[in-house]
Design a protein around this motif. Structure first.
Motif, PDB file in Angstrom:
ATOM      1  N   SER A 198      -2.212  -1.020  -0.337  1.00  9.17           N
ATOM      2  CA  SER A 198      -0.836  -1.496  -0.420  1.00  9.17           C
ATOM      3  C   SER A 198       0.047  -0.448  -1.070  1.00  9.17           C
ATOM      4  CB  SER A 198      -0.757  -2.796  -1.233  1.00  9.17           C
ATOM      5  OG  SER A 198      -1.495  -3.822  -0.617  1.00  9.17           O
ATOM      6  N   LYS A 242       4.483   0.470  -1.868  1.00 12.29           N
ATOM      7  CA  LYS A 242       5.841  -0.070  -1.920  1.00 12.29           C
ATOM      8  C   LYS A 242       6.815   1.075  -1.658  1.00 12.29           C
ATOM      9  CE  LYS A 242       6.716  -3.052  -5.102  1.00 12.29           C
ATOM     10  NZ  LYS A 242       6.987  -3.658  -6.439  1.00 12.29           N
ATOM     11  N   PHE A 299      -0.728  -2.345   3.895  1.00 11.38           N
ATOM     12  CA  PHE A 299       0.518  -3.084   3.713  1.00 11.38           C
ATOM     13  C   PHE A 299       1.604  -2.162   3.164  1.00 11.38           C
ATOM     14  CE2 PHE A 299      -2.767  -6.321   3.439  1.00 11.38           C
ATOM     15  CZ  PHE A 299      -2.237  -7.383   4.162  1.00 11.38           C
ATOM     16  N   ALA A 327       5.397  -2.698   1.609  1.00 15.99           N
ATOM     17  CA  ALA A 327       6.472  -3.591   1.175  1.00 15.99           C
ATOM     18  C   ALA A 327       7.738  -2.763   1.026  1.00 15.99           C
ATOM     19  CB  ALA A 327       6.112  -4.259  -0.144  1.00 15.99           C
ATOM     20  N   THR A 337       7.675  -6.812   4.925  1.00 14.06           N
ATOM     21  CA  THR A 337       6.298  -6.400   4.654  1.00 14.06           C
ATOM     22  C   THR A 337       5.610  -6.136   5.983  1.00 14.06           C
ATOM     23  OG1 THR A 337       6.153  -7.696   2.617  1.00 14.06           O
ATOM     24  CG2 THR A 337       4.081  -7.029   3.638  1.00 14.06           C
ATOM     25  N   THR A 338       5.044  -4.940   6.117  1.00 10.21           N
ATOM     26  CA  THR A 338       4.377  -4.537   7.353  1.00 10.21           C
ATOM     27  C   THR A 338       2.875  -4.475   7.120  1.00 10.21           C
ATOM     28  OG1 THR A 338       6.304  -3.190   7.924  1.00 10.21           O
ATOM     29  CG2 THR A 338       4.286  -2.792   9.170  1.00 10.21           C
ATOM     30  N   LYS A 339       2.118  -5.118   7.996  1.00  6.07           N
ATOM     31  CA  LYS A 339       0.662  -5.133   7.908  1.00  6.07           C
ATOM     32  C   LYS A 339       0.077  -4.424   9.126  1.00  6.07           C
ATOM     33  CE  LYS A 339      -3.308  -8.302   8.030  1.00  6.07           C
ATOM     34  NZ  LYS A 339      -3.725  -9.729   8.104  1.00  6.07           N
ATOM     35  N   THR A 370       6.522  -9.330   8.421  1.00  5.96           N
ATOM     36  CA  THR A 370       7.060 -10.582   7.902  1.00  5.96           C
ATOM     37  C   THR A 370       8.321 -10.285   7.107  1.00  5.96           C
ATOM     38  OG1 THR A 370       5.638 -10.428   5.939  1.00  5.96           O
ATOM     39  CG2 THR A 370       4.832 -11.731   7.793  1.00  5.96           C
ATOM     40  N   LYS A 407      10.912 -11.810   4.182  1.00 10.71           N
ATOM     41  CA  LYS A 407      11.122 -12.786   3.119  1.00 10.71           C
ATOM     42  C   LYS A 407      12.605 -12.832   2.792  1.00 10.71           C
ATOM     43  CE  LYS A 407       9.469 -14.228  -1.430  1.00 10.71           C
ATOM     44  NZ  LYS A 407       8.615 -13.875  -2.594  1.00 10.71           N
ATOM     45  N   ARG A 449      10.759 -17.820   4.457  1.00 10.41           N
ATOM     46  CA  ARG A 449       9.912 -16.716   4.889  1.00 10.41           C
ATOM     47  C   ARG A 449       9.559 -16.919   6.353  1.00 10.41           C
ATOM     48  NH1 ARG A 449       6.749 -13.091   1.965  1.00 10.41           N
ATOM     49  NH2 ARG A 449       5.128 -12.054   3.169  1.00 10.41           N
TER      50      ARG A 449
END
Length: 321
Positions: free
Chosen positions: A145, A147, A165, A167, A172-174, A203, A205, A210
């Motif tokens: 992860s 940021k 991930f 952020a 947020t990209t997975k 996704t 938020k 969400r």
């Protein structure tokens, strides 16, 4: 992170008294150097002390990663010089704690600067101008992860057991393993994620809610409006221009005037003011080099939209002819 603190950290690393998080900090710092480091620490002469210290650092990193032959003598000199010379400025900072309670590594770039970062799992991140990337100390051990604030291009190593991930503000990209570009500057109204290869799950938020998520396929862009909290996807024949900045190119492809302003500010520190309102609706297409003189770019852009400009310090005023 102050130079004296970093010298103490390297000493603990060599004495094998550093914690796991501290060892990771040294590893990722060392890995982030490109192969050619000439000029990074100018004026440092070879010495047996530098060589011995560098060999000890290199030996420990090679032992922990089982990857020999990765570093050059120039890289050793950089490591030793930062250990021995107290006037060297480091290009990353330490944040006291990340969300997991461990020390995080933070990379920063200034306007006009870019940085290539090699992560522990061999994933590569290109950090664009005026951007910040935060990497958790537990990266690759428990999760992958990061940021982001600003813009970065990612080449993610495939690992189905550990999704990657990113952020970036409300987005947020997975991913499992792919290449994509994220643009999410705090001062910008729009955030964008563009996929070049593979597949990603994004996704959003938004305040009070969400989304269920959006799947992007190659050559798709998700654009999120931070004011209206509306997300939309766009399709293009090719998204290769999204990574052009990693090779020193500046490409405008039907780019809005607002985004042109943002790019010039991030890349050159220029504040472009469009006086004639009708010019704000114009869209720009053209290709430049990031090392082109800013005034040359402004002059060319004005020719494209039949405008004129004046310069006052770092502010450019654009108006109709």
């Amino acid at each position: 992170m102050k130079t004296q603190q970093f010298k103490q950290l390297l000493k603990r690393y060599l004495d094998e008294s550093a914690s796991k998080a501290e060892r990771y900090i040294v590893d990722i710092w060392y890995h982030s150097f490109d192969r050619d480091h000439s000029g990074i620490v100018p004026g440092i002469e070879n010495s047996s002390i530098e060589y011995e210290t560098g060999q000890r650092i290199l030996s420990k990193i090679q032992t922990s990663n089982h990857r020999k032959g990765w570093y050059s003598w120039q890289t050793l000199r950089v490591a030793c010089s930062i250990l021995l010379i107290s006037t060297v400025s480091l290009f990353f900072l330490l944040k006291p704690k990340d969300h997991s309670g461990q020390t995080a590594v933070i990379f920063k770039t200034l306007p006009g600067q870019t940085k290539k970062i090699l992560l522990r799992d061999s994933s590569v991140v290109w950090l664009n101008a005026n951007s910040t990337l935060e990497i958790a100390a537990s990266y690759s051990e428990k999760n992958r992860s990061v940021k982001l604030s600003g813009e970065a291009y990612f080449e993610v190593t495939h690992d189905p057991q550990k999704p990657f991930f990113v952020a970036a503000g409300p987005l947020t990209t997975k991913v499992l393993g792919t290449t994509f570009n994220v643009r999410a500057y705090p001062a910008s109204r729009f955030s964008k994620i563009t996929l070049l290869t593979g597949k990603v799950w994004v996704t959003v938020k938004a305040p009070g809610k969400r989304t269920g998520g959006v799947i992007l396929t190659p050559n798709q862009t998700l654009q999120y409006d931070l004011l209206s909290h509306h997300a939309k996807t766009q399709n293009k024949e090719s998204s290769i221009d999204q990574k052009a900045w990693t090779t020193g190119k500046l490409i405008f492809d039907d780019t809005s005037m607002d985004e042109v302003k943002e790019i010039l500010k991030e890349s050159y520190g220029l504040n472009m003011q469009v006086i004639s309102k009708k010019l704000n609706s114009r869209r720009i297409s053209g290709e430049f080099r990031l090392d082109d003189q800013p005034e040359y770019i402004i002059k060319t852009l004005c020719k494209l939209i039949h405008a004129k400009y004046t310069i006052n310090g770092k502010t450019i005023y654009i108006q109709s002819k």
